[in-house]
Scaffold this active site. Structure first.
Site, short mmCIF file in Angstrom:
data_model
loop_
_atom_site.label_atom_id
_atom_site.label_comp_id
_atom_site.label_asym_id
_atom_site.label_seq_id
_atom_site.Cartn_x
_atom_site.Cartn_y
_atom_site.Cartn_z
NE ARG A 163 3.25 0.38 -1.71
CZ ARG A 163 4.31 -0.25 -1.21
NH1 ARG A 163 5.18 -0.79 -2.04
NH2 ARG A 163 4.49 -0.34 0.09
N GLY B 95 8.40 2.55 6.55
CA GLY B 95 9.66 3.08 7.06
C GLY B 95 9.72 4.59 6.98
CE LYS C 105 13.36 -9.51 16.13
NZ LYS C 105 14.65 -9.83 15.48
N GLY D 152 3.12 -1.75 6.31
CA GLY D 152 2.44 -2.69 5.44
C GLY D 152 1.47 -3.62 6.15
#
Length: 398
Positions: free
Chosen positions: A40, A378, A202, A355
């Site tokens: 990053r 996200g 999920k 990730g």
């Protein structure tokens, strides 16, 4: 296509212009305070170097971890300042706080073309709450605002929205510009066939994304724990495998919706199963209709890997989010690695996000061979769900 204000819209910047740059330095640290993965930091360098070359004064702000509004030495950004200095080839001044006396002195002493990094913004409760007083103090450090932290663009935080609202001169950095362009390509005019691979544990966090992408897709591949729920919706017994029982009906509706739209859905046809996830005594592969009652599915099987790889080879545009097995435990990472290798060998414009997915691509040694590796898990999912990201909205041209 979202039209953003970019660094080009800020030019020319006068020498000495103070620019607050929201970066994403939420990097993993050792217990001794060393940066484990500097990806990053490296991603932020093009924007930072461009502003340094313009002789600006750079005030960098970032969060790290989840310190819950109070100082926590485990999440101090001091080690990041040292790592960034090595990449830039110049010292990076470090402020011991985000908006206090140390920050004020550090910013005041900053010379043209130099950089300082504020302490973790989330050490202040005003950051996540977007408190006006906190955003006002951050904005007071600068004359211009640049956001290059795509990973937090879906958060309406002080440094993401509050500062942008208070500075007339604002823009997206090169990283956010690249992210929006790549992800927008999936929504606006994807070259066909357009395929998506969704995995992970999920369905929950991906429902909106899936529903927004489905009308655009030609092919949907599902693996990981997600696939178990879809397989149960088809009538299979998955034994002791992870299944979202409360979402089985939803999975069935998605399958029917895909059928009605003419979207091909491929689920695993065989699974790697084990008697114990943590201390397995037996690991084998079985068909999806032959999972033993007290065993767990932990990866896609060989036949499924070949089928997924064959489908990937036909795609011209592809989005992948989520591993296809219990990737963090060997040997249950083999299905994910096999698909990652297939992506690298294909001709599709490929975007990966999340990730674990990025980690899988890097461990498979193929990340550099893919079209775009998103820095925001996200944020990328919400963008592809068609949601308006606060951090992006604050940089859009009216």
């Amino acid at each position: 296509m979202t039209r953003l204000l970019t660094l080009d819209d800020l030019k020319p910047l006068a020498a000495g212009t103070a620019v607050f740059v929201r970066v994403d330095f939420n990097v993993p640290l050792t217990d001794e305070g060393k940066v484990i993965d500097d990806t990053r930091i490296v991603e932020a360098l093009p924007t930072l170097r461009e502003l340094i070359d313009a002789d600006c004064r750079l005030i960098l702000g970032s969060h790290c971890g989840r310190p819950k509004g109070n100082p926590d030495p485990r999440y101090s950004l001091r080690p990041v300042a040292d790592a960034l200095a090595e990449h830039l080839g110049q010292p990076v001044a470090f402020a011991e706080d985000a908006v206090g006396e140390s920050a004020e002195k550090t910013v005041a002493g900053l010379s043209n073309g130099r950089v300082c990094l504020l302490e973790n913004l989330r050490f202040e409760s005003g950051e996540t709450a977007n408190e006006p007083a906190f955003a006002e103090r951050l904005a007071g450090f600068a004359e211009a605002y640049v956001n290059d932290a795509f990973g937090t663009a879906h958060r309406a935080h002080g440094s993401v929205v509050g500062v942008a609202e208070r500075l007339e001169h604002r823009a997206a950095g090169r990283l956010i510009e690249r992210e929006v362009k790549a992800l927008g390509r999936l929504l606006d005019a994807p070259e066909r066939p357009f395929a998506a691979i969704l995995g992970g544990a999920k369905i929950g966090g991906k429902i909106d994304t899936l529903q927004n992408l489905l009308p655009r897709l030609d092919l949907l591949l599902v693996g990981g724990g997600m696939a178990n729920t879809f397989l149960v919706a088809q009538g299979h017994d998955l034994g002791d495998s992870l299944v979202e029982n409360e979402r089985v009906e939803m999975a069935g509706s998605i399958l029917q919706d895909a059928k009605d739209r003419g979207v091909e859905v491929r689920l695993p046809v065989d699974l790697v199963v084990t008697d114990d996830l943590n201390q397995p005594t037996t690991v084998t592969s079985v068909g999806v209709d032959a999972v033993p009652g007290d065993w767990k599915a932990v990866d896609i099987g060989m036949e499924s890997r070949r089928a997924f790889a064959g489908a990937v080879a036909q795609a011209r545009t592809l989005f992948w989010n989520g591993p296809l097995g219990v990737f963090e435990k060997e040997p249950f990472d083999q299905g994910t690695r096999a698909v990652a290798a297939a992506l690298a060998g294909g001709d599709a414009f490929t975007v990966i996000g999340g990730g674990e997915t990025v980690a899988a691509a890097r461990q498979a040694g193929v990340a550099d061979e893919l079209g775009h590796v998103s820095t925001g898990g996200g944020a990328s999912l919400e963008f592809l769900a068609g949601k308006k990201l606060p951090g992006i909205a604050a940089l859009e041209i009216d």
